[in-house]
Design a protein around this motif. Structure first.
Motif, PDB file in Angstrom:
ATOM      1  N   SER A   1      15.037  40.772  23.321  1.00  0.00           N
ATOM      2  CA  SER A   1      15.966  39.687  22.986  1.00  0.00           C
ATOM      3  C   SER A   1      15.558  39.011  21.674  1.00  0.00           C
ATOM      4  O   SER A   1      16.399  38.561  20.911  1.00  0.00           O
ATOM      5  CB  SER A   1      16.030  38.665  24.116  1.00  0.00           C
ATOM      6  N   HIS A   2      14.257  38.922  21.404  1.00  0.00           N
ATOM      7  CA  HIS A   2      13.790  38.391  20.120  1.00  0.00           C
ATOM      8  C   HIS A   2      14.369  39.178  18.972  1.00  0.00           C
ATOM      9  O   HIS A   2      14.875  38.621  17.996  1.00  0.00           O
ATOM     10  CB  HIS A   2      12.256  38.481  20.033  1.00  0.00           C
TER      11      HIS A   2
ATOM     12  N   TYR B   1       0.848  -1.199   0.000  1.00  0.00           N
ATOM     13  CA  TYR B   1       0.000   0.000   0.000  1.00  0.00           C
ATOM     14  C   TYR B   1       0.882   1.246   0.000  1.00  0.00           C
ATOM     15  O   TYR B   1       1.047   1.890   1.021  1.00  0.00           O
ATOM     16  CB  TYR B   1      -0.952   0.007   1.198  1.00  0.00           C
TER      17      TYR B   1
ATOM     18  N   ASN C   1     -12.842   4.013  -0.563  1.00  0.00           N
ATOM     19  CA  ASN C   1     -13.126   2.601  -0.306  1.00  0.00           C
ATOM     20  C   ASN C   1     -12.268   1.989   0.787  1.00  0.00           C
ATOM     21  O   ASN C   1     -12.168   0.767   0.899  1.00  0.00           O
ATOM     22  CB  ASN C   1     -12.956   1.808  -1.603  1.00  0.00           C
TER      23      ASN C   1
ATOM     24  N   LYS D   1     -13.943  -0.560   3.315  1.00  0.00           N
ATOM     25  CA  LYS D   1     -14.203  -1.826   2.627  1.00  0.00           C
ATOM     26  C   LYS D   1     -12.916  -2.628   2.488  1.00  0.00           C
ATOM     27  O   LYS D   1     -12.875  -3.837   2.739  1.00  0.00           O
ATOM     28  CB  LYS D   1     -14.810  -1.546   1.250  1.00  0.00           C
ATOM     29  N   ASN D   2     -11.838  -1.946   2.133  1.00  0.00           N
ATOM     30  CA  ASN D   2     -10.573  -2.641   1.910  1.00  0.00           C
ATOM     31  C   ASN D   2      -9.935  -3.110   3.213  1.00  0.00           C
ATOM     32  O   ASN D   2      -9.302  -4.175   3.255  1.00  0.00           O
ATOM     33  CB  ASN D   2      -9.619  -1.749   1.111  1.00  0.00           C
TER      34      ASN D   2
ATOM     35  N   GLU E   1      11.864  40.278  26.852  1.00  0.00           N
ATOM     36  CA  GLU E   1      11.723  39.127  25.953  1.00  0.00           C
ATOM     37  C   GLU E   1      11.669  39.600  24.496  1.00  0.00           C
ATOM     38  O   GLU E   1      12.365  39.109  23.627  1.00  0.00           O
ATOM     39  CB  GLU E   1      10.434  38.373  26.292  1.00  0.00           C
TER      40      GLU E   1
ATOM     41  N   GLU F   1       0.247   3.981  -1.136  1.00  0.00           N
ATOM     42  CA  GLU F   1      -0.609   5.027  -0.581  1.00  0.00           C
ATOM     43  C   GLU F   1      -1.338   4.385   0.580  1.00  0.00           C
ATOM     44  O   GLU F   1      -2.181   3.513   0.378  1.00  0.00           O
ATOM     45  CB  GLU F   1      -1.626   5.508  -1.619  1.00  0.00           C
TER      46      GLU F   1
ATOM     47  N   VAL G   1      16.982  41.041  18.937  1.00  0.00           N
ATOM     48  CA  VAL G   1      18.430  40.843  18.813  1.00  0.00           C
ATOM     49  C   VAL G   1      18.715  39.546  18.050  1.00  0.00           C
ATOM     50  O   VAL G   1      19.539  39.511  17.145  1.00  0.00           O
ATOM     51  CB  VAL G   1      19.093  40.814  20.204  1.00  0.00           C
ATOM     52  N   ALA G   2      17.969  38.530  18.452  1.00  0.00           N
ATOM     53  CA  ALA G   2      18.178  37.230  17.790  1.00  0.00           C
ATOM     54  C   ALA G   2      17.843  37.332  16.314  1.00  0.00           C
ATOM     55  O   ALA G   2      18.512  36.720  15.492  1.00  0.00           O
ATOM     56  CB  ALA G   2      17.293  36.180  18.443  1.00  0.00           C
TER      57      ALA G   2
END
Lengths: 209, 652
Positions: free
Chosen positions: A205-206, A26, A45, A48-49, A202, A28, A208-209
Motif C-alpha cells: 500500500s505504501h 529580545y 552570557n 548572567k543576563n 503494508e 534573539e 501504491v500511495a
C-alpha cells in the motif's frame, strides 16, 4: 536492550532540558540549557543576563553548582551499567524492572526539578525593587513551567526536553520493545508468518500511495 | 489505505493552492513596485539592502545610512569631537585627535573608501581623509569606531584621498595645496618652482588594518585634486587629477584657469615599491602623529613619527607620466575594466577618457610632448580614447554600474548623466536638486559595482525641505538605476556637507558586527571587572576611582574623602555582557562630556571638584526600568580636611 541502556550516555553529552525566555526586547531569545551536571546559557552570557533581569523582582541568581549535579551523573552511570548487565543476562522481566526504575528515577528528577523551579520562582528577596501581585492580591510568583509554555510578565517562558532527554526516552522505549520482542520470540511461528504478511501488505500500500 | 490516499491528495491540493496563491501575491507586489514610494520603502523591522557611508564634510564625521530607505543609523565620530559619545572628551579617545600641531577638535572629512580584495569591496574597513590638517582615518566595520588616524606630513589640504588600491595594499593621500617642503619662512610669490606637491602612499597591514606611511612621491607644486587607483589591467598605477599647473598663488579662480589643459598624473606605484626596496629614496626629516586605538585596552595612543621616505619623480624615469586633460579636471575616475581614465574638466562641457592601453603604447614609443619638471608629458592625441561630448555643464565625478554604463554629475547644469563606456554616447539624464557634487553607486568605483541605486549628494538645498532658518541640511537624492532610465525615488537630508560616499551590500557587514566587548578580554589598565574590584586610590592630589556599572547601580555609589583641588579620574567599566545595554555617566559641574560606555568597555573622565559639598552623578543612558535610580553621591571636603577615603554600595 543494551543499546537502550547505552543511549543514556547521551545525557552526558547533550542538554536534558531547556528553558527559553522570549520578550519583545529580545528578538534573539535568551535561555538556559540544563545538563546532567551544569546549567549553561544558550548564548555565552545568557545566565548572567537572566540573573540581571530576575534581580529586579527579587529572584536569586541561578546557582553554578547544585547537589543534583553530583548525584545525577552517578545514578545515570548506575542505570547504564544495570541496563547493560540486564541485556547480557537476557531475562525479559528484568527489562521491565529496569524500565520501572527509570520511570521512578525520572519522576523523582522531575519532582526535584519542580521543587527547584518552585523555590526559584517563589523565594523572593524582601527588598525586591519590583513587587507584583496576582489577581488574588498574592505576591506574584515567577516559576517557570515544568513543561510547556507560560507567560511571566513581559516574558514567555518555554520549558521543554532536549536531545539528552529524548535519547533517554528512546532508550526507555527500547527496553520495553526488547521486553515484547523477547516475548514474541517465545510465541508460535504461525503468528510470525501472519505478521510478515501484514507487513507485506503494508509495504504494497505504501508503494501504491 | 484509501483514506490515506485521500489525505495525500488533499495535502497535494492544498500545497498547489498555496503555490498559486503566492504566485498571485508576487504579481501584486510587482504591480505595487511601480510606485516610487514602494521602491524606497523598507517596512518597520526590515533591514535595508545596502549600507551607505557618507562623509560629513565640515562635520568631520562619517554618517552611516541604509539604502534604499535613506535612514540614518549612526554618525561615527572621526576627526571631530562628539560629546554625545564622549569621543575626544574621554581620556581613551583624546590621543586619536593628536597631531604635530597639538590636539585638534575638528576637521573636514571628504572621501570615504572601503577596503577591497581583488578589486571587490570586502567590508573590512572604511578609510576617510581629513582635508584641513591632513590625516587619514581607518574605521572598523565591525565596531563602527575610528581605530586609527595617521597624519600626512609635507601635505596641505589632503584632498585627493583616501582612495584604496585593489587589495588594500595602499591608501593614497595627495595634497591639494602645494607647500614648501620642508616648511619654511619664504615669500609667497616665490611659489612657482619652489613649492611641492606630496603624494603619499600609506601601506595597510592586511591582518590588523594598521597604516604606515610608506613613501611620498614629491611632485611639482601643482594642486592635486582627486585620485583613483588602476583596476584590473591598470592595477599598480594610481591616477591623480591636477589643477593650477600654472602654479598661481593668488586669485586662483582666474590665474589657475589659464592653461587649456592641466594633467592627470599617472604614478606607477609598483615601480615606486621597487625603488623603495632597492634603497633608491631620500629620507627627509618631518613630524607627524600616528594614533592607534587598541580594542583590547579600549584606549588610543599617539606616537610622533620623525621622518619619511621620499621619491623625486624627475630622478626616476618610468615612475610618473602626465596625461594632458582639458580644463582643470576635478574627478579622476577609472572604469571597472581599468582601461579608461575619465577626467572631468570642471570648466568644460565634455569629459575626456584616456586609454590605459594607449598610455602604455605612448610610453613605450616615447610619444611625448616635452616634459614638466622632468616628468614626461604624453601627447594628448596619443593617449585620449574618446570624449563624451556636450553631456552637460561642469562635470565633476563619475561612478559605474555593472552593465558598462557610467554616470557623471554636472554641478553647473545640476544633473546626473548616464553614458556608455566605450561609445561615449549619452543615454539618459536626470535633474538633481540642486548643484550636485559627488555621486555614489554601491561598489561603483570598484572592479565589480553592485549597481541598482545611485546617490547624488547636492551642494545646494534651497526649497527641498521645510525651512530651518538660513542654514539648511544638505540634500541627497536616491535614483533607481536598475532600468534604462534613472528614476528619482527619494530625497533625504544628510549630516554636515557630504562629499564622497561609499556603499556596499549589508550582507558584507552584518555578520561581522561587534555586539559586546568581552569583559574577560578587557585589558584596560584601570578596568574593574567585577564589583569586588571597585575601589578608590589616592596618589597625592590625584585620585583614581575604579567604578563599575550594571543594571541598575554604580559600585561604589557613595564616595567620600575627595577634596577640593583633587584631580579625580573616574575609570568606569560597564559590566554588562548583553547586546545594546550601554550605560552613561556624568557628574554635576564636570568640564567635559558624559561617558557612554558599551558593554564590557572601560572609559575615563576627569573631574576637578572646585566646591565643597555633596554632588550627585547618574547614568545618562536610559538603561533599564530602574535607570532613574542609577545614581550616587560624592562628598567633596575642603582642601585641608581629614575626611578619610571611603566608598560603598548599600553600606558595604
Amino acid at each position: 536492550m543494551i543499546v537502550g541502556a547505552l543511549l543514556l550516555g547521551g545525557l552526558y553529552l547533550f542538554p536534558i532540558w531547556n528553558i527559553t525566555l522570549e520578550a519583545p526586547q529580545y528578538p534573539e531569545p535568551i535561555g538556559m540549557d540544563i545538563f546532567i551536571n551544569k546549567f549553561q546559557g544558550m548564548n555565552p552570557n545568557d545566565i548572567k543576563n537572566i540573573n540581571i533581569m530576575n534581580h529586579y523582582v527579587g529572584m536569586k541568581d541561578i546557582p553554578e553548582q547544585i547537589p543534583e549535579f553530583e548525584i545525577f551523573p552517578l545514578v545515570t552511570a548506575g542505570m547504564i551499567i544495570l541496563g547493560v548487565l540486564t541485556g547480557f543476562i537476557g531475562k525479559k522481566n528484568l527489562y521491565l524492572v529496569w524500565f520501572g526504575l527509570m520511570v521512578t528515577f525520572g519522576t523523582i528528577a522531575m519532582y526535584d526539578f519542580y521543587l527547584w523551579e518552585y523555590d526559584y520562582g517563589h523565594d523572593l528577596k524582601e527588598t525586591a525593587a519590583i513587587k507584583f501581585t496576582d489577581s488574588d492580591g498574592e505576591p506574584m510568583a515567577y516559576q517557570p513551567p515544568l513543561i510547556g509554555n507560560k507567560t511571566i510578565l513581559n516574558f514567555r517562558a518555554l520549558s521543554w526536553p532536549r536531545t539528552g532527554a529524548y535519547l533517554m526516552f528512546l532508550g526507555m522505549a527500547l527496553s520495553v520493545l526488547a521486553y515484547f520482542q523477547n516475548k514474541k520470540e517465545a510465541s508460535n511461528s504461525s503468528q510470525q508468518a501472519q505478521k510478515a504478511k501484514e507487513d507485506d501488505e503494508e509495504q504494497y500500500s505504501h508503494n501504491v500511495a | 489505505m484509501q483514506i490515506r490516499n485521500q489525505i495525500i491528495c488533499c495535502i497535494c491540493a492544498v500545497t498547489m493552492l498555496f503555490i498559486v496563491g503566492s504566485c498571485s501575491q508576487q504579481g501584486q507586489t510587482g504591480a505595487l513596485n511601480s510606485s516610487l514610494a514602494d521602491r524606497s520603502y523598507v517596512a518597520p523591522g526590515e533591514h535595508d539592502e545596502f549600507y551607505a557611508f557618507i562623509s560629513g564634510g565640515y562635520s568631520g564625521q562619517l554618517s552611516i545610512y541604509g539604502l534604499p530607505s535613506g535612514r540614518l543609523f549612526r554618525v561615527v565620530p572621526v576627526f571631530s569631537v562628539d560629546a554625545e559619545k564622549g569621543y575626544g572628551f574621554n581620556e581613551e579617545t583624546k590621543p586619536l585627535l593628536n597631531t604635530s600641531f597639538g590636539s585638534i577638535p575638528w576637521d573636514d572629512s571628504h572621501h570615504p573608501d572601503l577596503s577591497q580584495t581583488n578589486g571587490k569591496v570586502d567590508g573590512r574597513w572604511c578609510f576617510i581623509n581629513g582635508n584641513n590638517t591632513p590625516r587619514i582615518a581607518r574605521i572598523s566595520l565591525s565596531s563602527f569606531e575610528t581605530e586609527e588616524i595617521i597624519e600626512i606630513p609635507n601635505s596641505a589640504g589632503n584632498h585627493s584621498s583616501a582612495f584604496v588600491t585593489e587589495n588594500t595594499e595602499y591608501v593614497v593621500a595627495g595634497t591639494r595645496f602645494a607647500v614648501p617642503v620642508p616648511q619654511r619662512d619664504m615669500p609667497i610669490e616665490e611659489y612657482k618652482g619652489n613649492f611641492k606637491g606630496a603624494l603619499s602612499f600609506i601601506k595597510v597591514d592586511q591582518e590588523t588594518g594598521r597604516m604606515n606611511l610608506e613613501f611620498q612621491v614629491m611632485m611639482p607644486g601643482f594642486n592635486f585634486d582627486l585620485a583613483h587607483p588602476g583596476r584590473k589591467k591598470s592595477h599598480g598605477w594610481m591616477f591623480f587629477s591636477t589643477y593650477n599647473t600654472e602654479e598661481a598663488s593668488t586669485l586662483l579662480e582666474v590665474n589657475a584657469s589659464q592653461n587649456d589643459k592641466d594633467f592627470i598624473a599617472a604614478i606607477n606605484w609598483k615601480k615606486a615599491e621597487e625603488l623603495i626596496a632597492n634603497g633608491q629614496f631620500e629620507t627627509i626629516k618631518t613630524e607627524y602623529a600616528h594614533n592607534v586605538y587598541e580594542e583590547s585596552t579600549h584606549m588610543a595612543t599617539s606616537t610622533m613619527k620623525k621622518e619619511v621616505k621620499v621619491l623625486d619623480p624627475a630622478k626616476y624615469p618610468g615612475l610618473v607620466y602626465f596625461l594632458p586633460t582639458p580644463k582643470s579636471p576635478h574627478g579622476c575616475d577609472v572604469d571597472p575594466s581599468g582601461e579608461y581614465i575619465i577626467g572631468s574638466g570642471k570648466l568644460a562641457a565634455s569629459m575626456t577618457a584616456h586609454s590605459f592601453t594607449k598610455m602604455l603604447d605612448a610610453i613605450e614609443n616615447k610619444k611625448f610632448d616635452g616634459d614638466a619638471y622632468g616628468i614626461p608629458v604624453i601627447n594628448y592625441e596619443d593617449v585620449v580614447s574618446g570624449v563624451v561630448q556636450q553631456a552637460g555643464l561642469g562635470p565633476l565625478h563619475t561612478e559605474f554600474d555593472n552593465d558598462g554604463n557610467a554616470y557623471t554629475t554636472f554641478f553647473i547644469s545640476s544633473e546626473v548623466v548616464k553614458w556608455k563606456v566605450g561609445t561615449w554616447e549619452v543615454l539618459d539624464r536626470a535633474p538633481t536638486y540642486y548643484s550636485v557634487g559627488h555621486l555614489m553607486i554601491p561598489g561603483g568605483n570598484s572592479q565589480e559595482p553592485f549597481g541598482k541605486y545611485l546617490v547624488a549628494m547636492n551642494k545646494i538645498t534651497k526649497d527641498r525641505y521645510l525651512p530651518t532658518g538660513p542654514e539648511l541640511a544638505h540634500s541627497a537624492q536616491l535614483y533607481d538605476i536598475s532600468g534604462d532610465k534613472m528614476e528619482l525615488i527619494l530625497d533625504f537630508p544628510t549630516i554636515g556637507e557630504p562629499h564622497y560616499a561609499a556603499g556596499c551590500p549589508a550582507d558584507l557587514i552584518k555578520p561581522n558586527q561587534t555586539k559586546i566587548y568581552e569583559l574577560e578580554k578587557n585589558n584596560h589598565p584601570y578596568a574593574a571587572k567585577s564589583d569586588k574590584e571597585a575601589r578608590i586610590e589616592r596618589n597625592g592630589n590625584e585620585v583614581h576611582v575604579y567604578m563599575t556599572m550594571i543594571r541598575s547601580h554604580f559600585t561604589p555609589d557613595n564616595l567620600e574623602g575627595i577634596k577640593v583641588g583633587d584631580k579625580v579620574y573616574f575609570h568606569v567599566t560597564n559590566l554588562e555582557q548583553d547586546y545594546d545595554v550601554p550605560h552613561g555617566i556624568s557628574i554635576i559641574g564636570a568640564n567635559t562630556s558624559e561617558l557612554l560606555i558599551m558593554p564590557g568597555q572601560t572609559e575615563t573622565f576627569i573631574w576637578e571638584p572646585k566646591k565643597e559639598g555633596v554632588w550627585p552623578f547618574y547614568c545618562t543612558d536610559f538603561c533599564s526600568a530602574l535607570h532613574q535610580e542609577m545614581q550616587g553621591y560624592i562628598r567633596v571636603s575642603g582642601r585641608n580636611s581629614n575626611t578619610p577615603l571611603k566608598w560603598s554600595l548599600d553600606g558595604d
